[in-house]
Design a protein around this motif. Sequence first.
Motif, PDB file in Angstrom:
ATOM      1  N   ARG A 378      16.092  37.842  41.495  1.00  0.00           N
ATOM      2  CA  ARG A 378      14.767  37.778  42.113  1.00  0.00           C
ATOM      3  C   ARG A 378      14.071  39.135  42.050  1.00  0.00           C
ATOM      4  N   ILE A 379      14.812  40.215  42.296  1.00  0.00           N
ATOM      5  CA  ILE A 379      14.226  41.556  42.226  1.00  0.00           C
ATOM      6  C   ILE A 379      13.684  41.827  40.825  1.00  0.00           C
ATOM      7  N   LEU A 380      14.474  41.478  39.810  1.00  0.00           N
ATOM      8  CA  LEU A 380      14.050  41.725  38.432  1.00  0.00           C
ATOM      9  C   LEU A 380      12.864  40.841  38.059  1.00  0.00           C
ATOM     10  N   ASP A 381      12.899  39.584  38.489  1.00  0.00           N
ATOM     11  CA  ASP A 381      11.785  38.675  38.181  1.00  0.00           C
ATOM     12  C   ASP A 381      10.483  39.172  38.808  1.00  0.00           C
ATOM     13  N   GLU A 382      10.558  39.639  40.061  1.00  0.00           N
ATOM     14  CA  GLU A 382       9.356  40.118  40.744  1.00  0.00           C
ATOM     15  C   GLU A 382       8.755  41.327  40.045  1.00  0.00           C
ATOM     16  N   ARG A 383       9.588  42.092  39.366  1.00  0.00           N
ATOM     17  CA  ARG A 383       9.111  43.317  38.722  1.00  0.00           C
ATOM     18  C   ARG A 383       8.949  43.160  37.212  1.00  0.00           C
ATOM     19  N   GLY A 384       9.139  41.950  36.743  1.00  0.00           N
ATOM     20  CA  GLY A 384       8.924  41.691  35.330  1.00  0.00           C
ATOM     21  C   GLY A 384       9.941  42.311  34.400  1.00  0.00           C
ATOM     22  N   VAL A 385      11.150  42.553  34.878  1.00  0.00           N
ATOM     23  CA  VAL A 385      12.209  43.144  34.057  1.00  0.00           C
ATOM     24  C   VAL A 385      13.017  42.027  33.411  1.00  0.00           C
ATOM     25  N   GLN A 386      13.139  42.048  32.110  1.00  0.00           N
ATOM     26  CA  GLN A 386      13.857  41.017  31.379  1.00  0.00           C
ATOM     27  C   GLN A 386      15.366  41.220  31.508  1.00  0.00           C
ATOM     28  N   CYS A 387      16.067  40.137  31.804  1.00  0.00           N
ATOM     29  CA  CYS A 387      17.537  40.161  31.872  1.00  0.00           C
ATOM     30  C   CYS A 387      18.033  38.799  31.407  1.00  0.00           C
ATOM     31  N   ARG A 388      18.530  38.738  30.207  1.00  0.00           N
ATOM     32  CA  ARG A 388      18.947  37.472  29.606  1.00  0.00           C
ATOM     33  C   ARG A 388      20.452  37.310  29.733  1.00  0.00           C
ATOM     34  N   ILE A 389      20.870  36.276  30.431  1.00  0.00           N
ATOM     35  CA  ILE A 389      22.291  35.956  30.605  1.00  0.00           C
ATOM     36  C   ILE A 389      22.630  34.760  29.732  1.00  0.00           C
ATOM     37  N   ASP A 390      23.593  34.935  28.835  1.00  0.00           N
ATOM     38  CA  ASP A 390      24.021  33.856  27.942  1.00  0.00           C
ATOM     39  C   ASP A 390      25.534  33.929  27.822  1.00  0.00           C
ATOM     40  N   ILE A 483      23.079  43.353  37.979  1.00  0.00           N
ATOM     41  CA  ILE A 483      23.129  44.118  39.225  1.00  0.00           C
ATOM     42  C   ILE A 483      22.652  45.546  38.994  1.00  0.00           C
ATOM     43  N   ALA A 484      23.127  46.162  37.922  1.00  0.00           N
ATOM     44  CA  ALA A 484      22.765  47.554  37.642  1.00  0.00           C
ATOM     45  C   ALA A 484      21.265  47.704  37.409  1.00  0.00           C
ATOM     46  N   LEU A 485      20.662  46.765  36.699  1.00  0.00           N
ATOM     47  CA  LEU A 485      19.223  46.825  36.450  1.00  0.00           C
ATOM     48  C   LEU A 485      18.440  46.715  37.763  1.00  0.00           C
ATOM     49  N   ALA A 486      18.866  45.804  38.641  1.00  0.00           N
ATOM     50  CA  ALA A 486      18.171  45.636  39.920  1.00  0.00           C
ATOM     51  C   ALA A 486      18.320  46.884  40.784  1.00  0.00           C
ATOM     52  N   GLU A 487      19.514  47.462  40.790  1.00  0.00           N
ATOM     53  CA  GLU A 487      19.737  48.674  41.589  1.00  0.00           C
ATOM     54  C   GLU A 487      18.896  49.823  41.065  1.00  0.00           C
ATOM     55  N   ALA A 488      18.797  49.935  39.734  1.00  0.00           N
ATOM     56  CA  ALA A 488      17.972  50.987  39.140  1.00  0.00           C
ATOM     57  C   ALA A 488      16.498  50.789  39.487  1.00  0.00           C
ATOM     58  N   LEU A 490      15.292  49.420  42.198  1.00  0.00           N
ATOM     59  CA  LEU A 490      15.074  49.779  43.600  1.00  0.00           C
ATOM     60  C   LEU A 490      15.095  51.289  43.782  1.00  0.00           C
ATOM     61  N   ARG A 491      15.873  51.983  42.960  1.00  0.00           N
ATOM     62  CA  ARG A 491      15.845  53.445  43.018  1.00  0.00           C
ATOM     63  C   ARG A 491      14.529  53.987  42.466  1.00  0.00           C
ATOM     64  N   ARG A 492      14.054  53.340  41.412  1.00  0.00           N
ATOM     65  CA  ARG A 492      12.790  53.781  40.808  1.00  0.00           C
ATOM     66  C   ARG A 492      11.625  53.567  41.757  1.00  0.00           C
ATOM     67  N   ILE A 515      26.814  47.074  46.380  1.00  0.00           N
ATOM     68  CA  ILE A 515      26.576  47.667  47.694  1.00  0.00           C
ATOM     69  C   ILE A 515      25.395  48.630  47.632  1.00  0.00           C
ATOM     70  N   ARG A 516      25.316  49.407  46.563  1.00  0.00           N
ATOM     71  CA  ARG A 516      24.183  50.334  46.427  1.00  0.00           C
ATOM     72  C   ARG A 516      22.867  49.570  46.340  1.00  0.00           C
ATOM     73  N   MET A 517      22.857  48.466  45.608  1.00  0.00           N
ATOM     74  CA  MET A 517      21.637  47.679  45.475  1.00  0.00           C
ATOM     75  C   MET A 517      21.200  47.130  46.829  1.00  0.00           C
ATOM     76  N   LEU A 518      22.124  46.556  47.586  1.00  0.00           N
ATOM     77  CA  LEU A 518      21.785  45.966  48.877  1.00  0.00           C
ATOM     78  C   LEU A 518      21.390  47.043  49.888  1.00  0.00           C
ATOM     79  N   HIS A 519      22.054  48.189  49.823  1.00  0.00           N
ATOM     80  CA  HIS A 519      21.716  49.290  50.715  1.00  0.00           C
ATOM     81  C   HIS A 519      20.297  49.761  50.459  1.00  0.00           C
ATOM     82  N   ALA A 520      19.884  49.728  49.183  1.00  0.00           N
ATOM     83  CA  ALA A 520      18.535  50.171  48.834  1.00  0.00           C
ATOM     84  C   ALA A 520      17.463  49.272  49.430  1.00  0.00           C
ATOM     85  N   LEU A 521      17.811  48.057  49.809  1.00  0.00           N
ATOM     86  CA  LEU A 521      16.831  47.138  50.399  1.00  0.00           C
ATOM     87  C   LEU A 521      16.466  47.515  51.829  1.00  0.00           C
ATOM     88  N   VAL A 522      17.362  48.233  52.522  1.00  0.00           N
ATOM     89  CA  VAL A 522      17.127  48.556  53.936  1.00  0.00           C
ATOM     90  C   VAL A 522      17.354  50.026  54.257  1.00  0.00           C
TER      91      VAL A 522
END
Length: 741
Positions: A378-390, A483-488, A490-492, A515-522
């Motif tokens: 959801r974080i990536l979708d809201e920010r328009g970051v492409q992440c293709r899982i196959d 996860i890494a893309l979403a965490e990055a 939130l840091r950006r 944990i870093r990603m979720l911590h960045a939310l709050v």
Amino acid sequence: MSREDFHMPAGDSAASEAQRQLLLASAHEKAAADARRAAASYGLASATEQRTARALAPLAAAGYHLLADRQWPGSRRAQVDMVVIGPGGVFVVDTKAWAEVSIVGDRIHRGDADVTDDLMALADLAYRTEGELAEVGLAPGEVHAVAVLAGRGGVDERVGPVRVVGERDVLQLVARHGQRLTPAQVDVVLTHALGWFRQVGAPAPVSTTLPEPVLPAPPAGTPASTTAPLVPTTSTVPLIPTPHPAPDAAAPALPAPDDPATFTIEPLLDEATVQAALLEGLMAAPVEEWMAFLHPAQARVVRRSFNGPSRIRGAAGTGKTVVGLHRAAYLARTRQGRVLVTTYIRTLPDVLRQLLTRLAPDVVDRVEFAGVHETAKRILDERGVQCRIDGKQITAAWTTAWGRVAGGSVIDTDRHEQDYWHDEVVHVIKGRGLTRWEQYADLPRLGRRHRLGPQQRRVVWDLYQAYEAELRTRGVHDFADQIALAEAELRRQPPAEPYTAVIVDEAQDLSCVMIRMLHALVGDAPDGLTLVGDGQQTIYPGGFTLAEAGVSVAGRGVVLDVNYRNTAEIVQFASMLVADDEFADIEGATARGDRPTRVPRTGPKPVYVRCANSADRERRMVARVQDVVRQVGTGYGDVGVLSLSRRGMEEATAALTAAGIPVVNLERYDGVPVDAVKVGTIKRAKGLEFKQVLVVDVRASWFTQKPDQLDEVERERREYRLREMYVAMTRARDGLWVASV
């Protein structure tokens, strides 16, 4: 008052039974007479309060108690108009004879005067009462502040935490809360409330229960969707069985035939009988109701405030998940903004959402439930970051990288399957967010027993780089990348509207980057991040410390130490599997796991059977399910059949279906009670509970292996396997059956 409100210890004499019958008859007659007098003399306060009392009087037919003219706790002069206690919770009611009332936003005016502070005092009293009643296990959110506008109708507003209604609307307001507490739970809350809200001018608390008049019809034009029956439903199962008594809860006080004050029937009750009676209805209900069980000690943790990230831990069965769930509801009620409840298990959020819908329907729309990967997406979708899982491309990328770098190398041995090195790359390197060789070269590989020399580490790092290159060539990402893309991101750029709180269930299963990603939310906001879990139940490699994730819970930890779920026999049996297990805790210490200080429930011993072959095991499994349903009286929906492998799950499903037993896969179970045996892998069962558990995919050799006879790789596999079985066995509330071949 009904016969069911009294519970006698086993072995009472016929004389005691006769005494109880006399008490019942006399008490009921006296209570009715006192109630009639009370209803006629509510003018002790004012005419407006009399009208509110008459408006609420029909609630007695649904098991409510009306406590009038009560002292304001902590004050010698101030009084509470009325406290209403019953199946719908606790309502602190204040009647206002205000004319020309207007409400704008969170402010209320009486003519030109702002009288909001008058209502905030009532809100503060309700909040203090909530904390007081948490001592007997009443869940936060079950105490309501209600201001009644005398002579008014068609009013239903909210000023902050206070509900403002008209005199003709207050009855329906209470009715809409439905049946949230059982009669036994109401008794416990009432007993404690009588001491908290003492009667004006009386040295001891007195309860006034009004007579049972005919219920009025709802006001004309009331939508059917907003009208709840005042009388209990035909079901004896509480919709939301949140509150439970403290072990030393006293018996409710009742009016005696020859005493205008009170008397108590405590001599007729012993503690064990009271406890058994209070839990009887809950134990018989579908296990989903039990999963919302909240003990007084847990209720206090729910309301506890921390000045930063916090951690709630404890052994299996101590109620960590339900505490986290009630805490989500509490924070949603007392904070502005959204609350996120997340976990590693993809299917668990749907179950938790259903539980919250039952226990706190008023805030369920303010609490989001999502798996950690769903949150990242959801974080990536809201920010328009492409992440293709196959999945197919991910597998192909790994296979190609292995063949190019690792095949025939020093890590390609008979002792190590490719899965071991896949876990090393995905969970250790990517899960901990390592991007440079120097980081990995000297990394303490927490939780991994097999030591790697410099040459082996170099090959693993080369394998990681080759795998990354193959993913990029195919234009895909794996789940660790997501996860890494979403965490990055939130840091950006931190979120524009951060969550007010994030509650993480089964936190020990998450990676460092998660944990870093979720911590960045709050961030480090008070009560922002709550980590709930048990390191003993870690079943994934790639351990880390919270310090590594940039999170500190120093001085903000709570340990739950009473096992309310399992019987002592189940705890003893399951604990033998992990008695010598050491693991790297996320707070940085090597631990052996928490052990409950008390396990109050007892039951039959777990059954372990050694089967001749898989066909024999399936036959015995079917017979066991049939036995617990027929002889124990357990519903199909309260039985869990758990396997370590998907193959074992599929074989169990086929055998049960062939025997005509209804089955539901845990991957499709969403927390709604269903009359079907729940079958799934142990990983899917984390966070869940069942009355009866069958563990069906076990090898006898796993119980007899000696750790000192195994090499490092085999020891590590054994530890994770035993932890999985420990998780499976501690899902059982009443009965456990384990079969091996």
